[in-house]
Enzyme design. Sequence first.
Site, PDB file in Angstrom:
ATOM      1  N   GLU A   1      -0.914  -9.311  -1.267  1.00 20.42           N
ATOM      2  CA  GLU A   1      -2.367  -9.549  -1.111  1.00 20.42           C
ATOM      3  C   GLU A   1      -3.052  -9.580  -2.473  1.00 20.42           C
ATOM      4  O   GLU A   1      -3.865 -10.472  -2.762  1.00 20.42           O
ATOM      5  CB  GLU A   1      -2.978  -8.486  -0.182  1.00 20.42           C
TER       6      GLU A   1
ATOM      7  N   ALA B   1       0.856  -1.186   0.000  1.00 15.67           N
ATOM      8  CA  ALA B   1       0.000   0.000   0.000  1.00 15.67           C
ATOM      9  C   ALA B   1       0.891   1.235   0.000  1.00 15.67           C
ATOM     10  O   ALA B   1       2.074   1.150   0.340  1.00 15.67           O
ATOM     11  CB  ALA B   1      -0.864  -0.019   1.259  1.00 15.67           C
TER      12      ALA B   1
ATOM     13  N   GLY C   1       0.452  -5.192   0.550  1.00 15.85           N
ATOM     14  CA  GLY C   1      -0.726  -5.155  -0.320  1.00 15.85           C
ATOM     15  C   GLY C   1      -0.443  -5.780  -1.685  1.00 15.85           C
ATOM     16  O   GLY C   1      -1.361  -6.325  -2.321  1.00 15.85           O
TER      17      GLY C   1
ATOM     18  N   GLU D   1       4.416  -5.551   6.815  1.00 10.67           N
ATOM     19  CA  GLU D   1       3.598  -4.582   7.550  1.00 10.67           C
ATOM     20  C   GLU D   1       4.015  -4.458   9.005  1.00 10.67           C
ATOM     21  O   GLU D   1       4.016  -3.367   9.578  1.00 10.67           O
ATOM     22  CB  GLU D   1       2.109  -4.986   7.483  1.00 10.67           C
TER      23      GLU D   1
HETATM   24  C1  3H9 Z   1       0.513  -2.448   3.231  1.00 15.86           C
HETATM   25  O1  3H9 Z   1       0.761  -2.926   2.163  1.00 15.86           O
HETATM   26  C2  3H9 Z   1      -0.810  -2.597   3.911  1.00 15.86           C
HETATM   27  C3  3H9 Z   1      -1.655  -3.618   3.238  1.00 15.86           C
HETATM   28  O2  3H9 Z   1      -1.690  -4.802   3.969  1.00 15.86           O
HETATM   29  C4  3H9 Z   1      -3.049  -3.154   2.917  1.00 15.86           C
HETATM   30  C5  3H9 Z   1      -3.723  -2.255   3.817  1.00 15.86           C
HETATM   31  C6  3H9 Z   1      -5.191  -2.034   3.547  1.00 15.86           C
HETATM   32  N1  3H9 Z   1       4.570   3.525   0.198  1.00 15.86           N
HETATM   33  O3  3H9 Z   1      13.237   1.807   0.125  1.00 15.86           O
HETATM   34  P1  3H9 Z   1      13.598   2.556  -1.103  1.00 15.86           P
HETATM   35  C7  3H9 Z   1       9.264   4.941  -1.325  1.00 15.86           C
HETATM   36  S1  3H9 Z   1       1.661  -1.510   4.070  1.00 15.86           S
HETATM   37  C8  3H9 Z   1       5.035   4.741  -0.128  1.00 15.86           C
HETATM   38  O4  3H9 Z   1      14.645   3.593  -1.022  1.00 15.86           O
HETATM   39  P2  3H9 Z   1      14.676   0.144  -2.204  1.00 15.86           P
HETATM   40  C9  3H9 Z   1      10.397   5.277  -0.386  1.00 15.86           C
HETATM   41  O5  3H9 Z   1       9.972   6.154   0.627  1.00 15.86           O
HETATM   42  C10 3H9 Z   1       3.069  -1.502   2.998  1.00 15.86           C
HETATM   43  N2  3H9 Z   1       6.324   4.967  -0.490  1.00 15.86           N
HETATM   44  O6  3H9 Z   1      13.955   1.557  -2.293  1.00 15.86           O
HETATM   45  C11 3H9 Z   1      11.384   5.912  -1.343  1.00 15.86           C
HETATM   46  O7  3H9 Z   1      10.942   7.236  -1.592  1.00 15.86           O
HETATM   47  P3  3H9 Z   1      11.979   8.400  -1.868  1.00 15.86           P
HETATM   48  C12 3H9 Z   1       3.795  -2.794   2.973  1.00 15.86           C
HETATM   49  C13 3H9 Z   1       7.135   3.928  -0.520  1.00 15.86           C
HETATM   50  O8  3H9 Z   1      14.844  -0.306  -3.589  1.00 15.86           O
HETATM   51  C14 3H9 Z   1      11.186   5.107  -2.621  1.00 15.86           C
HETATM   52  O9  3H9 Z   1       9.899   4.511  -2.517  1.00 15.86           O
HETATM   53  N3  3H9 Z   1       5.008  -2.663   2.211  1.00 15.86           N
HETATM   54  C15 3H9 Z   1       6.707   2.624  -0.207  1.00 15.86           C
HETATM   55  O10 3H9 Z   1      15.866   0.198  -1.313  1.00 15.86           O
HETATM   56  C16 3H9 Z   1      12.222   4.013  -2.826  1.00 15.86           C
HETATM   57  O11 3H9 Z   1      12.239   3.195  -1.663  1.00 15.86           O
HETATM   58  C17 3H9 Z   1       6.138  -2.232   2.741  1.00 15.86           C
HETATM   59  O12 3H9 Z   1       6.226  -1.944   3.912  1.00 15.86           O
HETATM   60  C18 3H9 Z   1       5.360   2.443   0.170  1.00 15.86           C
HETATM   61  N4  3H9 Z   1       4.866   1.231   0.474  1.00 15.86           N
HETATM   62  O13 3H9 Z   1      13.640  -0.821  -1.465  1.00 15.86           O
HETATM   63  C19 3H9 Z   1       7.295  -2.110   1.796  1.00 15.86           C
HETATM   64  N5  3H9 Z   1       7.758   1.779  -0.318  1.00 15.86           N
HETATM   65  O14 3H9 Z   1      12.712   8.003  -3.113  1.00 15.86           O
HETATM   66  C20 3H9 Z   1       8.056  -0.855   2.067  1.00 15.86           C
HETATM   67  C21 3H9 Z   1       8.801   2.531  -0.720  1.00 15.86           C
HETATM   68  O15 3H9 Z   1      11.132   9.612  -1.977  1.00 15.86           O
HETATM   69  N6  3H9 Z   1       9.120  -0.651   1.121  1.00 15.86           N
HETATM   70  N7  3H9 Z   1       8.441   3.808  -0.844  1.00 15.86           N
HETATM   71  O16 3H9 Z   1      12.863   8.410  -0.662  1.00 15.86           O
HETATM   72  C22 3H9 Z   1      10.297  -1.293   1.152  1.00 15.86           C
HETATM   73  O17 3H9 Z   1      10.532  -2.165   1.960  1.00 15.86           O
HETATM   74  C23 3H9 Z   1      11.338  -0.884   0.168  1.00 15.86           C
HETATM   75  O18 3H9 Z   1      11.011   0.417  -0.287  1.00 15.86           O
HETATM   76  C24 3H9 Z   1      11.484  -1.815  -1.066  1.00 15.86           C
HETATM   77  C25 3H9 Z   1      12.443  -1.155  -2.085  1.00 15.86           C
HETATM   78  C26 3H9 Z   1      12.064  -3.143  -0.590  1.00 15.86           C
HETATM   79  C27 3H9 Z   1      10.165  -2.027  -1.717  1.00 15.86           C
END
Ligand code: 3H9
Length: 717
Positions: free
Chosen positions: A102, A60, A99, A122
């Site tokens: 999901e 999400a 998500g 999450e």
């Molecule tokens: C969820 O899914 C809830 C659900 O169950 C449904 C609910 C109803 N949202 O980490 P990076 C941005 S909760 C918004 O440097 P990498 C991040 O801030 C979510 N922004 O890259 C950054 O922005 P900026 C569950 C996000 O390659 C840019 O993307 N998912 C999100 O080292 C690059 O990110 C997670 O918790 C997001 N979800 O790593 C996954 N994710 O360039 C969270 C990233 O402006 N994300 N951004 O600084 C991660 O773990 C890592 O970002 C990922 C990539 C492994 C994906």
Amino acid sequence: MVDYSVNSSVALLLVNNPPVNALSHAVRKGLADGMLKATKDTKVKAIVIAGKGRTFPAGADIREFSGPGKEPWLVPVGNGIEASGKPVVAAIHGTCLGGGLEVALFCHYRVALKSARVGFPEVAIGILPGAAGTQRLPRVTGLPVAFDMITSGRHVPAEQAKKYGIIDEIVTGDIVNAGIRYAMIMVGKSTIPRRLRAKPVPDAENVQKYADAAMAHVKRKYKGYEAPVYCVKAVRASAEKPYDLGVENEKTLFNVVGKSGQARAQQYAFFAERVVGKWEMPGGNSQTAKPIPVRSTAVIGAGTMGTGIAVCILSAGLPCYLVEQNQKFLENGLKTIKALMEGSVKLGKISPEVGQRAASLLKPTMSYDDLTGVDLVIEAVYENLELKKEIFAKLDKVCKPSTILCSNTSSIDIDRIAVATKRPEKCVGVHFFAPAYHMKLLENIYSTKTSPDTAATVMKLGKTIGKVPILVKSCQGFLANRMNTPYGTESGFLVEEGALPWEVDQVMEDFGMPMGPFKVRDLSGLDVGSKITAEIAKTLGVTLTDETRFMAGNRYSHMNTVLANMGRLGRKSGKGWYKYEKAGGKIASIDDDVITVLNNHCKKLGIERRTISSQEIIERLMYSCINEGFKILEEGIAKRPEEIDISWLYGFTFPKYLGGPMYYANQVGLGRVYDRICYYHENFPFSKHWVPSQLLRRLSEQNIPMSQWMASPGARL
Ligand code: 3H9
């Protein structure tokens, strides 16, 4: 946000929301609209959902959590996918998380590239999967794997995910084409047997056993964190309730935990970690500076820090020379590295292949002449300015002009080391935290001469070797140790005034620190602290005795040295602030002898001991550090509060659910924190660390919350 196309009777819904294809409102709507269109189009026989660019949706959009949100929600979108009579295939590459997973679990089939990873992270941002993930995953993997994946948040590699049943097939080549090929095979097949909602949870009758084990595990491993507990409750319901009621229950739990202070703090921490990668220094920043390519490295010194650093470099697949002055030290270092690498393989931190490759990348030597061609050298000898200068001078002579020279120092001003070279712009500090192979913080330090390209190189290296790097300006103690100093000092004063060491430890452990300050002292060795104090006293020309209460006009406690002088050196001698079951033991117990020593010490100094409240303990330890944190910002040592919070989260294992000390201060209220600092300053005028920060005073007087000037969007969640 979702590109729609039809390709030989297969509709493709390509999520296009860089950088991570987060499931924002527009994406959810795009998926719902795309499904509708594909369902209506009689030419379409199957559907593929994939992500454009680097990844399948990674979850999400966390930024949306701060607002009221907008329909369509993910569950109805997913229900639409699952209900489709035309087979829907998730074609997964990159990171299919939260998500995103999901959505994939609503699809009838899932194919993935071998390099893909799936997971429910999450829990790491203080919530639980909220779009039926806790109900659908157990139906695929069974309860033990679902409990493990959802409470740990770990990313599972595609091949492992296939073994769990999450992935149907590993594919190669272009993921979209592979997805379309797979979808074409599925054309005409009924989707009814592929709908997870109708499947039973395997082994559901044993849910009590699995849930109890999972709950006991999370309470032990993630002490103080709320989200893992909620995750267990949600997964448990998958085996105890019909599917729809399980989803309802998940929604209720999601709404409670999602609004908690812990969730907000953990989401702040998530963004703060990204913010610190966007660094700035005089003359450049992360956008403008160009890191030099690092293809070969060297570490000088095969002691505890040097070997730990070498392990990080080798595990990342970089060649590394290990330099020592004699064969014996070198062999000891090699043995340590071998044991650490074997340990990492055993713990599954690295694969056996990486372990083997690392061994072949290690080049032990006693000759600096071997280092002519290396791109970057890290000196990791003990804290001694003259020795460090000597090494830098030698390196400056033998290394090629482009080589970057780093010092692993926790306190010495980098300018004072760099003067020994003709390349001060290529000299930089890299402060690793012990144990270097484990702790994630890398505090990089620029001096007045360090070039932005040099800073960019060590920031990039930090990421390459799996650390969370921050960049700070050089000063005495840099950011982390300078800010942490009052924590230790105040804990010493508290026991002198009336608290007992185990009381202080208990309060701080309840606050969320994994170990109280006195257990930490016992672990590091009381002689270590005592030697550092003796060095400081020597520089100040002070003779220390059991009665010394001031050093250079600053309050001082000699209690640590009193114990060290009695041979109570901590865990290693079996006695310190606590007693242990044996020398080198780990089980700390209360020692009445320490109370006697404390009482005698206080009597000698004329200190009347008093009862000290838990609140005072927290305030004295935390607010003194927070005050120093504001001074660090005032002086430009750190650019933003995020650097400070990240240094505590990854350098001192500060609880993520409190966000970090600066975030915590903001939650308490800067006005309240400032008032208490003024109160302690009045009561303890001889402790420099209580002189209130002017920046904090301004913010508190003008009622400006930190969230207004924190760069992390998480600060406003
Ligand atoms: C969820 O899914 C809830 C659900 O169950 C449904 C609910 C109803 N949202 O980490 P990076 C941005 S909760 C918004 O440097 P990498 C991040 O801030 C979510 N922004 O890259 C950054 O922005 P900026 C569950 C996000 O390659 C840019 O993307 N998912 C999100 O080292 C690059 O990110 C997670 O918790 C997001 N979800 O790593 C996954 N994710 O360039 C969270 C990233 O402006 N994300 N951004 O600084 C991660 O773990 C890592 O970002 C990922 C990539 C492994 C994906």
